[in-house]
Design an enzyme around this catalytic site. Structure first.
Site, PDB file in Angstrom:
ATOM      1  CG  HIS A   1      -1.777   1.194   1.375  1.00  0.00           C
ATOM      2  ND1 HIS A   1      -2.280   1.617   2.591  1.00  0.00           N
ATOM      3  CD2 HIS A   1      -2.214   2.092   0.456  1.00  0.00           C
ATOM      4  CE1 HIS A   1      -2.980   2.723   2.406  1.00  0.00           C
ATOM      5  NE2 HIS A   1      -2.956   3.027   1.124  1.00  0.00           N
TER       6      HIS A   1
ATOM      7  CB  VAL B   1       5.632   0.920   1.175  1.00  0.00           C
ATOM      8  CG1 VAL B   1       4.816  -0.213   0.545  1.00  0.00           C
ATOM      9  CG2 VAL B   1       6.124   1.871   0.081  1.00  0.00           C
ATOM     10  CD  GLU B   2      -1.111  -0.188   5.974  1.00  0.00           C
ATOM     11  OE1 GLU B   2      -1.593  -0.390   7.104  1.00  0.00           O
ATOM     12  OE2 GLU B   2      -1.706   0.473   5.088  1.00  0.00           O
ATOM     13  CB  ILE B   3       4.514  -4.814   3.751  1.00  0.00           C
ATOM     14  CG1 ILE B   3       5.605  -3.963   3.075  1.00  0.00           C
ATOM     15  CG2 ILE B   3       4.513  -6.228   3.196  1.00  0.00           C
ATOM     16  CD1 ILE B   3       7.018  -4.507   3.275  1.00  0.00           C
TER      17      ILE B   3
ATOM     18  CB  THR C   1      -2.346   3.587   6.982  1.00  0.00           C
ATOM     19  OG1 THR C   1      -2.498   2.766   5.827  1.00  0.00           O
ATOM     20  CG2 THR C   1      -0.958   3.390   7.575  1.00  0.00           C
TER      21      THR C   1
END
Length: 716
Positions: free
Chosen positions: A452, A463-465, A501
């Site tokens: 994301h 970056v949201e993994i 998030t």
């Protein structure tokens, strides 16, 4: 004296080489202070035989600054002892500065914070001309001030006005820029030339004294009482408050230390600086910011969330599906790091339009002298714009960045996945749809993961993994490597709708819109958000993301909840959103009309009709600003705790870094969970219950919070 090597040559030039044992960089810790005191004692003995002193470093960098491990532990009841320690170290630096002999800093690499302050205490500064070298005083970014003389020496060297960006913004300079600014005096092309120039200065200036120690010294650009400077300083606090919103004490204390110090002699000014330094070092904001932006961020960058036992991967070819704003940004961020990119859309025209986004960003860099035309062309040559899935052949990684629709995402996954390299990874850039649900369309769900990104991708660092139910540890480790390869900050979360998030961001915008539904004036709502420390207010950001997208995400979430047998509970914000879109056709900034009006010329302004539709004048007048600020910060922190409780979040570090870098949670707090810790877990739970009683069940303290409060434990 192991930390500082003392070498008095036959030419009577003393070289002090700083080399902290067991450390990759020199830092201003207890061992350094002891070594400095011992060196000063020896210099006093040898002074008659010394013609000059060169301060150098044995490390790759010159000096990294203060020891944050030490600073982070200092408490308010230790303030006096802390001040004495700082003043003692500065007295040693001051002795070398006033001993009558020329002292030269040979700056072989980066000198930040205390490192630059050591150099400023010298009479002459020669720096090795390397583009990688940074010179600056970045303490303000951690809620601190330069406490080793920086607020006193720099203004006396280059003037108050010129010093302010370096002091109050933490601006860093490359050697050439530092020379132009007057922060250093000379450049050298090699270590040998650097030492030679240092010796030449000593020979040419046998008796050296700082300008501010000479009789009749005048501050460059004017002292605070000078009419021109006094006029600027009269409005400086107000301008600074406009920037900090009262959330960040460090810039205000730096301004005070510099201006007050400039009105007295140097030594008195140094004492003023130490007082302000101690106040900040023992305060909550510095603790919050140091904890998160230094310790926690470094833990994440060191791979704290990456599974062990998987060999580090370097990606060579990445496919991006969808050339809209997100896809174009991902392509740019990947190609600029030397990776080949295939940017695919439904037509070549659309794909080329996405590629042109990179062209515009790169052209801007060229125009600013930060890149050559050849370098720009090299980056663009790495991006292949196409409408053919065949061009995705042998991609190590394919990132899907199409519209938030499960069916569409499934379709492009089935089309592109067969083209990947044998053990390739398929990632979705979804911001809300569960990864496990999207992985149903994959032939290799163990190789399917969420990446994301945040908009605009070229500016947003996070970056949201997202790890799905079937995602393997190997896929997670490799995805982590890709995020770091393109210079982003990875946080790792488990799967759920909205992940971390987007869930928390949703509470922020919904709370602001709920306030409007209650009759609170929209200007008060957005101002409260900014005064709480958010980058913009909730109504402003709602317009940015568009109200129609909020409706779409809500519909998807409601459908999934009902399909799973859960009851959908409407949020108080829903009615306002539907009225704005369905009744008044106000969809957000992109359509030119939302909570704000967006004239073609001039600044945006609140839609006047909001007052007639929603505002209750009595409530608008009587509402407490602190309540509004608390609601904005608390609702996000409570949802973050729920994410920890449900296992969506794996670590407190990911919670804090993700909340700040992903959704702009007030940086002065150190992040959503750090805010709870510094507020006091019990106090936070009590305040949350008050808000729940007054404003609704959404503020009800989660079980995990109540358990921590009962035990009086912090989140760690």
């Amino acid at each position: 004296m192991t930390a500082i090597k003392y070498d008095l040559g036959s030419d009577q030039i003393l070289t002090l080489t700083i080399d902290m044992p067991g450390q990759s960089a020199n830092t201003m810790n207890g061992e350094f202070r002891t070594a400095l005191s011992e060196v000063v004692a020896k210099v006093k003995q040898d002074l008659d035989n010394i013609k000059g002193i060169i301060v150098a470093s044995a490390k790759k960098t010159f000096f990294a600054g203060g020891d944050l491990n030490e600073l982070h532990k200092v408490t308010r009841d230790q303030a006096k002892a802390f001040e004495d320690m700082v003043d003692g170290m500065k007295a040693d630096m001051r002795f070398l500065e006033t001993c009558g002999k020329p002292v030269v800093a040979a700056i072989n690499g980066t000198a930040l914070g205390g490192g630059l302050e050591i150099a400023l205490a010298c009479h002459h500064r020669v720096a090795l001309d390397k583009d990688s070298t940074q010179l600056g005083l970045p303490e303000v970014t951690l809620g601190l001030l330069p406490g080793g003389g920086g607020t006193q020496r720099l203004p006396r060297m280059i003037g108050l006005e010129a010093a302010f960006p370096l002091l109050m913004e933490g601006k860093k300079l490359a050697p050439k820029a530092a020379l132009k600014a007057g922060v250093i005096d000379a450049l050298a092309s090699s270590p040998e030339e650097m030492m030679s120039k240092a010796r030449e200065f000593i020979v040419a200036n046998p008796k050296s004294q700082q300008p501010w120690d000479k009789k009749g010294f005048k501050m460059p650009g004017g002292a605070p009482h000078h009419p021109a400077m006094a006029q600027k300083l009269a409005i400086a606090p107000a301008m600074l408050r406009q920037k900090t919103k009262g959330c960040y004490p460090a810039p205000e204390r730096i301004l005070a230390a510099a201006v007050e110090g400039a009105q007295v002699d140097f030594d008195s000014g140094s004492l003023v600086e130490t007082r302000y330094f101690a106040e900040l070092a023992t305060g909550n904001v510095a603790k919050n910011m140091t904890s998160t932006f230094w310790f926690q961020l470094n833990a994440i960058k060191a791979g704290g969330s990456r599974p062990d036992g998987v060999e580090k991967e370097t990606f060579k070819k990445v496919g991006v599906l969808g050339a809209g704003m997100m896809g174009a940004g991902i392509a740019y961020s990947t190609a600029t790091r030397g990776v080949e990119v295939v940017l695919k859309d439904v037509s070549v025209e659309n794909a080329e339009k996405g590629k042109s986004y990179s062209e515009k960003l790169l052209a801007k860099k060229v125009s600013r002298g930060r890149m050559t035309e050849a370098e720009k062309d090299a980056v663009l040559s790495r991006i292949t714009a196409t409408d053919s899935a065949d061009d995705l052949e042998n991609c190590d990684l394919i990132i899907e960045a199409v519209f938030e629709d499960s069916g569409l995402k499934a379709k492009v996954t089935r089309e592109a996945e067969p083209k990947m390299a044998a053990n390739g990874i398929f990632a979705s850039n979804t911001s809300t749809i569960p990864i496990s649900q999207l992985a149903d369309a994959s032939a290799k769900p163990e190789n399917f993961i969420g990446l994301h990104f945040f908009s605009p991708v070229d500016k947003m660092q996070l970056v949201e993994i997202i790890v799905g139910e079937t995602t393997s540890d190997e896929t997670l480790a490799r995805a982590f490597d890709y995020v770091q390869q393109i210079g982003k900050i990875p946080i790792v979360v488990n799967d759920s709708r909205g992940f971390f998030t987007s869930r928390v961001f949703g509470t922020f915008v919904n709370e602001g819109i709920s306030m409007l539904a209650e009759g609170i004036h929209p200007a008060s709502i957005d101002n409260a958000g900014v005064l709480a420390g958010m980058p913009v207010g909730p109504l402003t950001i709602s317009d940015e993301v568009t109200l129609t997208l909020m409706q779409h995400i809500r519909a998807e979430s409601k459908r999934d909840a009902e399909a799973a047998g859960r009851t959908w509970t409407p949020h108080p914000a829903e009615g306002v959103i539907d009225t704005m879109v369905n009744t008044h056709n106000r969809k957000g900034k992109a359509s030119g009309a939302g909570f704000y009006e967006y004239p073609e010329k001039g600044k945006k302004y609140l839609w006047p009709e909001l007052e007639n539709l929603f505002v209750d004048q009595e409530k608008a007048r009587s509402v407490k600003l602190q309540d509004l600020k608390d609601r904005i910060l608390f609702i996000q922190a409570i949802e973050t705790i729920r994410c920890l409780e449900e296992g969506v979040l794996r670590t407190v570090e990911d919670a804090n870094i993700g909340s700040i870098f992903g959704i702009g949670y007030a940086p002065w707090t150190g992040g959503a969970i750090q805010f709870v810790n510094q507020y006091g877990v019990r106090n936070f739970a009590e305040r949350a219950q008050e808000l729940a009683t007054q404003y609704g069940e959404r503020f009800t303290p989660p079980t995990l919070l109540l358990e921590k409060a009962e035990k009086n434990e912090t989140f760690a």
